[in-house]
Design an enzyme around this catalytic site. Structure first.
Site, PDB file in Angstrom:
ATOM      1  N   CYS A 116      16.106  -3.183 -30.781  1.00 36.86           N
ATOM      2  CA  CYS A 116      16.317  -1.474 -31.579  1.00 36.86           C
ATOM      3  C   CYS A 116      17.397  -1.354 -31.737  1.00 36.86           C
ATOM      4  O   CYS A 116      18.060  -0.472 -32.014  1.00 36.86           O
ATOM      5  CB  CYS A 116      15.510  -0.413 -30.568  1.00 36.86           C
ATOM      6  SG  CYS A 116      13.683  -0.678 -30.684  1.00 36.86           S
ATOM      7  N   HIS A 258      19.860   6.291 -31.071  1.00 38.14           N
ATOM      8  CA  HIS A 258      18.029   5.570 -31.696  1.00 38.14           C
ATOM      9  C   HIS A 258      17.355   6.920 -30.999  1.00 38.14           C
ATOM     10  O   HIS A 258      17.209   7.325 -29.837  1.00 38.14           O
ATOM     11  CB  HIS A 258      18.178   4.279 -30.929  1.00 38.14           C
ATOM     12  CG  HIS A 258      16.692   3.971 -30.559  1.00 38.14           C
ATOM     13  ND1 HIS A 258      15.995   3.846 -31.570  1.00 38.14           N
ATOM     14  CD2 HIS A 258      16.169   2.862 -29.127  1.00 38.14           C
ATOM     15  CE1 HIS A 258      14.517   2.880 -31.102  1.00 38.14           C
ATOM     16  NE2 HIS A 258      14.531   2.638 -29.827  1.00 38.14           N
ATOM     17  N   ASN A 288       9.706   5.944 -32.914  1.00 37.00           N
ATOM     18  CA  ASN A 288      10.264   4.978 -32.898  1.00 37.00           C
ATOM     19  C   ASN A 288      10.294   4.272 -33.637  1.00 37.00           C
ATOM     20  O   ASN A 288       9.556   3.048 -33.689  1.00 37.00           O
ATOM     21  CB  ASN A 288      10.087   4.396 -31.337  1.00 37.00           C
ATOM     22  CG  ASN A 288      11.394   3.454 -30.697  1.00 37.00           C
ATOM     23  OD1 ASN A 288      12.066   3.270 -31.749  1.00 37.00           O
ATOM     24  ND2 ASN A 288      11.585   3.344 -29.826  1.00 37.00           N
TER      25      ASN A 288
END
Length: 337
Positions: A116, A258, A288
């Site tokens: 990520c 994020h 996500n």
């Protein structure tokens, strides 16, 4: 006289792509022991986009990349960097195919794997190419199809992750102009490599016929331990990125973190003493999206008016590895495509 400073990476284009198929929390509740209330209360997510069978990460990356080039008013870029955890194949890298599909010919193209945090690692890599004079423009794409590595029976991961791609174009420019990235702050800690992982399928635990019944090819995450590490590392790196540009944290107009979990994002804002209202939230609509998360959130903030030219922003991420990072910039006059 030559400049005393190397060229700065300047953001000049932004494009995104989400697969059209939407899976809501209610859809998941018909397959798993979960509910819309359970998912929203723990993650802040209401829906996510999921790639149809036969759609690969490269398909998403190509569309986002094409739109980013259009946003920048360009037909080509000198280099392509794709950040992904879900490449089309273990070998070769996905980026060369993406460059080819975009009609960019034989330009350098390669993947970056930092889960990520991958988009920020890719930004730092692109900045190096520009500073060295190895490229004048770099197309940076974050793209993931996490639906391809999720355990269908794991409600915790299926509720969180979605598929998507986001891309930016960086050009060589002046460090004082809008869109110029400050130094990308990066870090890692391999002692936590088992907290976010796909256990089987690599050289550590290859999937072979004689061991296939014991293999675990799905994405796994220890949420509680990840939460604590993510908040600490994202807050620290965000503060450092802001300070390197001479900003106090209170000078930051928008934190584009994020989009992992609403609780993590709010905890990072709290630790930085930023009002939660300055933390842009996009995960309620997309979940996500891993390496695609930051460019997708930037595009959403720009499209909805949360970002205005000249705004001071900090982006930050945390991912498997463990890896983390942050970058700061003044927002340029760029319209996402």
């Amino acid at each position: 006289m030559a400049s005393a400073h190397p060229p700065a990476p300047v953001l000049c284009g932004l494009g995104t792509w989400l697969p059209p198929h939407v899976v809501t929390n209610d859809d998941l509740s018909r397959e798993l022991d979960t509910s819309d209330e359970w998912i929203r209360s723990r993650t802040g997510i209401g829906r996510r986009h999921v790639a149809d069978p036969g759609t690969a990460t490269s398909d998403l990356a190509v569309e986002a990349g094409r739109r980013a080039l259009k946003s920048a008013g360009l037909d080509a870029a000198d280099t392509v960097v794709v950040a992904t955890t879900t490449p089309d194949r273990p070998c070769p890298a996905t980026a060369p195919l993406v460059a080819s599909e975009l009609g960019l010919g034989t330009v350098p193209a390669f993947d970056v794997g930092a889960v990520c945090t991958g988009f920020l690692y890719a930004l730092a890599t692109a900045a190096g190419f520009l500073a060295a004079g190895s490229a004048g423009t770099v197309l940076v794409i974050g793209a993931d199809t996490y639906s391809s590595i999720l355990d269908p029976a794991d409600r915790s991961t299926r509720a969180i992750f979605g598929d998507g791609a986001g891309a930016v174009v960086l050009r060589a420019g002046d460090p004082d102009e809008p869109g110029a990235l400050g130094r990308v702050e990066l870090g890692s800690d391999g002692r936590g490599c088992d907290l976010i992982t796909v256990p089987s399928g690599g050289s550590r635990d290859p999937i072979r016929a004689e061991t296939a019944d014991r293999a675990d090819p799905f994405f796994r995450m220890e949420g509680k331990k990840v939460f604590r590490n993510a908040v600490e590392r994202m807050a620290e790196s965000s503060q450092t990125a802001a300070e390197r540009l001479g900003w106090g944290v209170g000078d930051v107009d928008l934190l584009v973190a994020h989009q992992a979990n609403i609780r993590i994002m709010h905890a990072v804002a709290d630790r930085l003493c930023l009002p939660r209202s300055r933390c842009h939230v996009h995960l309620d609509r997309v979940g996500n999206t891993a390496a695609a998360s930051i460019p997708l959130a930037l595009a959403d903030a720009a499209a909805t008016g949360r970002l205005q030219p000249g705004d001071r922003i900090v982006t930050t991420a945390f991912g498997g590895g463990l890896t983390w990072g942050a970058a700061a910039l003044r927002w340029p006059d760029v319209s996402p495509a």
